[in-house]
Design a protein around this motif. Sequence first.
Motif, PDB file in Angstrom:
ATOM      1  N   GLU A 164     -50.005 -32.689 -65.906  1.00  0.00           N
ATOM      2  CA  GLU A 164     -48.990 -31.982 -66.689  1.00  0.00           C
ATOM      3  C   GLU A 164     -49.262 -32.158 -68.176  1.00  0.00           C
ATOM      4  OE1 GLU A 164     -45.246 -33.639 -65.616  1.00  0.00           O
ATOM      5  OE2 GLU A 164     -45.190 -32.723 -63.620  1.00  0.00           O
ATOM      6  N   VAL A 165     -48.793 -31.211 -68.965  1.00  0.00           N
ATOM      7  CA  VAL A 165     -48.780 -31.335 -70.422  1.00  0.00           C
ATOM      8  C   VAL A 165     -47.367 -30.993 -70.879  1.00  0.00           C
ATOM      9  CG1 VAL A 165     -49.724 -30.526 -72.623  1.00  0.00           C
ATOM     10  CG2 VAL A 165     -51.226 -30.722 -70.619  1.00  0.00           C
ATOM     11  N   ASP A 166     -46.740 -31.939 -71.542  1.00  0.00           N
ATOM     12  CA  ASP A 166     -45.342 -31.785 -71.964  1.00  0.00           C
ATOM     13  C   ASP A 166     -44.438 -31.425 -70.784  1.00  0.00           C
ATOM     14  OD1 ASP A 166     -45.512 -32.572 -74.570  1.00  0.00           O
ATOM     15  OD2 ASP A 166     -45.628 -30.550 -75.414  1.00  0.00           O
ATOM     16  N   GLY A 174     -57.313 -23.394 -68.849  1.00  0.00           N
ATOM     17  CA  GLY A 174     -56.729 -22.683 -69.981  1.00  0.00           C
ATOM     18  C   GLY A 174     -55.274 -23.029 -70.236  1.00  0.00           C
ATOM     19  N   ASP A 175     -54.585 -23.561 -69.226  1.00  0.00           N
ATOM     20  CA  ASP A 175     -53.176 -23.935 -69.399  1.00  0.00           C
ATOM     21  C   ASP A 175     -53.015 -25.031 -70.443  1.00  0.00           C
ATOM     22  OD1 ASP A 175     -52.582 -22.150 -67.391  1.00  0.00           O
ATOM     23  OD2 ASP A 175     -52.360 -23.677 -65.832  1.00  0.00           O
ATOM     24  N   VAL A 176     -54.000 -25.915 -70.548  1.00  0.00           N
ATOM     25  CA  VAL A 176     -53.908 -27.044 -71.477  1.00  0.00           C
ATOM     26  C   VAL A 176     -53.810 -26.547 -72.913  1.00  0.00           C
ATOM     27  CG1 VAL A 176     -55.033 -29.137 -72.320  1.00  0.00           C
ATOM     28  CG2 VAL A 176     -55.153 -28.545 -69.887  1.00  0.00           C
ATOM     29  N   ALA A 177     -54.738 -25.675 -73.299  1.00  0.00           N
ATOM     30  CA  ALA A 177     -54.734 -25.157 -74.670  1.00  0.00           C
ATOM     31  C   ALA A 177     -53.482 -24.331 -74.953  1.00  0.00           C
ATOM     32  CB  ALA A 177     -55.980 -24.322 -74.927  1.00  0.00           C
ATOM     33  N   LYS A 178     -53.027 -23.567 -73.973  1.00  0.00           N
ATOM     34  CA  LYS A 178     -51.831 -22.743 -74.165  1.00  0.00           C
ATOM     35  C   LYS A 178     -50.612 -23.592 -74.513  1.00  0.00           C
ATOM     36  CE  LYS A 178     -53.170 -18.947 -71.075  1.00  0.00           C
ATOM     37  NZ  LYS A 178     -52.883 -18.263 -69.783  1.00  0.00           N
ATOM     38  N   ILE A 179     -50.480 -24.714 -73.819  1.00  0.00           N
ATOM     39  CA  ILE A 179     -49.322 -25.577 -74.053  1.00  0.00           C
ATOM     40  C   ILE A 179     -49.466 -26.336 -75.369  1.00  0.00           C
ATOM     41  CG2 ILE A 179     -47.962 -27.498 -73.146  1.00  0.00           C
ATOM     42  CD1 ILE A 179     -48.884 -26.636 -70.326  1.00  0.00           C
ATOM     43  N   VAL A 190     -47.397 -34.880 -74.764  1.00  0.00           N
ATOM     44  CA  VAL A 190     -47.468 -35.881 -73.703  1.00  0.00           C
ATOM     45  C   VAL A 190     -48.295 -35.335 -72.532  1.00  0.00           C
ATOM     46  CG1 VAL A 190     -46.189 -37.307 -72.079  1.00  0.00           C
ATOM     47  CG2 VAL A 190     -45.248 -36.867 -74.359  1.00  0.00           C
ATOM     48  N   PHE A 191     -49.366 -36.062 -72.209  1.00  0.00           N
ATOM     49  CA  PHE A 191     -50.228 -35.714 -71.076  1.00  0.00           C
ATOM     50  C   PHE A 191     -49.892 -36.623 -69.900  1.00  0.00           C
ATOM     51  CE2 PHE A 191     -52.519 -33.979 -74.607  1.00  0.00           C
ATOM     52  CZ  PHE A 191     -53.277 -32.928 -74.103  1.00  0.00           C
ATOM     53  N   THR A 192     -49.701 -36.030 -68.738  1.00  0.00           N
ATOM     54  CA  THR A 192     -49.567 -36.804 -67.508  1.00  0.00           C
ATOM     55  C   THR A 192     -50.900 -36.707 -66.784  1.00  0.00           C
ATOM     56  OG1 THR A 192     -47.213 -36.279 -67.356  1.00  0.00           O
ATOM     57  CG2 THR A 192     -48.293 -37.087 -65.357  1.00  0.00           C
ATOM     58  N   VAL A 193     -51.584 -37.847 -66.675  1.00  0.00           N
ATOM     59  CA  VAL A 193     -52.950 -37.821 -66.140  1.00  0.00           C
ATOM     60  C   VAL A 193     -53.136 -38.873 -65.057  1.00  0.00           C
ATOM     61  CG1 VAL A 193     -53.826 -37.046 -68.376  1.00  0.00           C
ATOM     62  CG2 VAL A 193     -53.902 -39.480 -67.797  1.00  0.00           C
TER      63      VAL A 193
END
Length: 363
Positions: A164-166, A174-179, A190-193
């Motif tokens: 997750e991101v935020d 591509g979802d990472v950059a969008k968020i 906040v990254f959930t990794v």
Amino acid sequence: MPRRTATMLASTLVLIALLCAGVLIKVPYSEMSPGPTVNTLGDAGGEPVLQISGRKTYPTSGHLNMTTVRVTGADYRMNLMETVYGWLAHDSIVVPHSTLYPDGKTEEQSTQENAEEFTQSQETAKVAALKALKLPVATRVVVASVVKDSPAQGKLHAGDVIREVDGRKVEEPGDVAKIVTQRKPGEKVVFTVVPAKEAAAAEKAHRAQPTATEKITVTTKKADDNGRAIVGIQAGTDHTFPFTIDIKLADVGGPSAGLMFSLGIVDKLTEGDMTGGKFVAGTGTIDEKGKVGPIGGIQMKTVGARKAGAQYFLTPKENCATAAADVPDGLTLVRVDTLDDAVKSMEGIKKGDTAGLPKCSTG
């Protein structure tokens, strides 16, 4: 000095001068020639090319050879004589140096790029083969790389699985950059990794969904080119397989062995013999959906395959016209557009029913 002797001496001196010039004059060309061809069903360097554990495999026979091309190095400059000989030879091709090494690319850079492409081709070959066999493949978004001196350095690491991101679920890279770019530079994300070590352990144990997650807070900064918020990572995809597939082949680069690796994996995991003892070679990139893509140096690969003993050559659809313009005697070019195409063609080759094979043509 007799006139005839003087003429012969002058001619000899001119010939020597031309030969010296041919050796000394450097030209901006490089040479491509047939490289080694390796049976993906066999051994290389004393160990099997394809090693599968944790899943039943079946005996294979014949050949499913991947093919390669040799090229002159980035720092090597051909002389005029070598270039002329290469133009006249049947088993080599002379091309502009910039074709193989564009934008001043060094040999070290080219080797590194080829190694990365080869590694990626192995991954996609596994995915394509297992999907063709209707076997499960788990795909996940990961941190592919971290930019030096970026906000993410020391916090996120290559191989971390991004869940997750935020608080928003990540399904595609591509979802990472969008968020992230929805934030302003200087704001926190906040990254959930799943840490890379945990992800690697889960993959080794063939657990598709590791559960030990961490929340990592990274402060964004302004991108130099467009002013958007960034954290300094490149997101990519990784896969978890239900059993272990290792491809052991050294000193080979580039993505063009993907198709033949996929076929070899399918053959080993499928009851029955795919080749019927025939010698089949081929080339072609492959994506995760089994789509076969074009490669370079096709005519050198067909020459190398035939010299090794190949009777059939699986040829990417987009390379067919070029390959068909100069086919080595005794070699049949079989057109393929997907992994499924290749498997179906192998059925015909095995049975000796080759009349219906999709063949390459110059048209």
